[in-house]
Design a protein around this motif. Sequence first.
Motif, PDB file in Angstrom:
ATOM      1  N   LEU A  76       0.890  -1.463   0.207  1.00  0.00           N
ATOM      2  CA  LEU A  76       0.232  -0.295   0.358  1.00  0.00           C
ATOM      3  C   LEU A  76       1.073   1.270   0.008  1.00  0.00           C
ATOM      4  O   LEU A  76       1.525   1.669   1.032  1.00  0.00           O
ATOM      5  N   ARG A 111      -2.556  -0.922  -4.029  1.00  0.00           N
ATOM      6  CA  ARG A 111      -2.918   0.191  -3.394  1.00  0.00           C
ATOM      7  C   ARG A 111      -2.091   1.135  -3.350  1.00  0.00           C
ATOM      8  O   ARG A 111      -1.464   1.172  -2.730  1.00  0.00           O
ATOM      9  N   GLU A 118      -4.871  -0.750  -7.324  1.00  0.00           N
ATOM     10  CA  GLU A 118      -6.535   0.050  -7.353  1.00  0.00           C
ATOM     11  C   GLU A 118      -5.960   1.198  -6.203  1.00  0.00           C
ATOM     12  O   GLU A 118      -5.750   1.319  -5.224  1.00  0.00           O
TER      13      GLU A 118
END
Length: 380
Positions: free
Chosen positions: A85, A128, A187
């Motif tokens: 992330l 992400r 994402e």
Amino acid sequence: MKFVLAPDSFKGTMSAATAAATMSAGVRDVFPDAECIEVPMADGGEGTTQSLVDALGGKLLHADVADALGRTRTAHFGWIEAERLAVVEIAEAAGIEHLTTEELNPREANTAGVGQLLNHILELSPARLIVGLGGSATNDGGWGMARALGAVATTAAGKEIETRALALADAANLDTSGISERWQDVEITLACDVDNPLTGERGATAVFGPQKGVQPNEVEVFDAALAQWGKLLDSASGRAVSEIPGAGAAGGLGAAFMALLGAKPQRGVEVVIATVKLGEKIAGADFVFTGEGSMDFQTKFGKTPWGVMLEARAQGVPTIAFTGNLGRDVESLHENGFAAIIPTVRVVGTLKEALATAQPSLQDSVRMACRILAAARTRE
């Protein structure tokens, strides 16, 4: 007893992590055996990267990029390896905070640095990406970012347009084939607390342009340039992204993120709550403590303490908030769910003195609140 300590930063004095640790210390002064879960929070604005890095055990990385006027600056972003992330605030590159009032220049300011920062992030192969939208000095609809990512915009005659906001008025074609296909595997969530479309009376230029230097007689010109850009973004994405709430965020960066990278907008505090799994941490808690530097009636419009309280209320857990400055109409906050809102300023003094003693004052206030809770428990 179980306490969840989930504050935002106290601007100018404490990071969210420091505030949470200070709250824990105050709790343990009264309940030494209490379970204290520290969850640094944010609402998608300034400090979001640091809060998520602290909450998830990540690290801050840096890269040299261009600021809104093309000058080199070192920008930071968060990386949480365990979750693949990345977290970034666009203001790190194109922030208005990096310019003086005299330097504001919407004709020249652009978001190329944001694209450069994204290129650095892509090298880490994230799964992400959370993007904090806000605080930009730009009104270029994300064109500078798009170009840095590999997009090419040309006039009807086939000439590439410059990386300037008003140059978008002459853009007739947009080629996005140069943007890395690797972005399709990422994402992307936009932490965005505005619902403005790209153009029109509620668009990026009309609402936010003046604070970036757009003069009253220039609003229509800048808006028309963004409208032309919006048509190209809509065509490139196959949907009317220019009309989606949040498209006008950060001078139109929202629209570019949605159209070119498939990003999805979401309220900032909701993004943070979901990312740190606050609901799971609240489960079984006796109390939730939250807070930030200042609270008033506007807190209920998406600020961190409000989001934390709603998450706790859904599980029937009472929330107590602590704040340095208690502003207008806070009764509406009590009426809508806070068990109590406690100001932390302990003595009458100057603002400088209050800021200097913010941390011990917060611990004292939490300690006092816990003494009241302890007294109530003895009568049960």
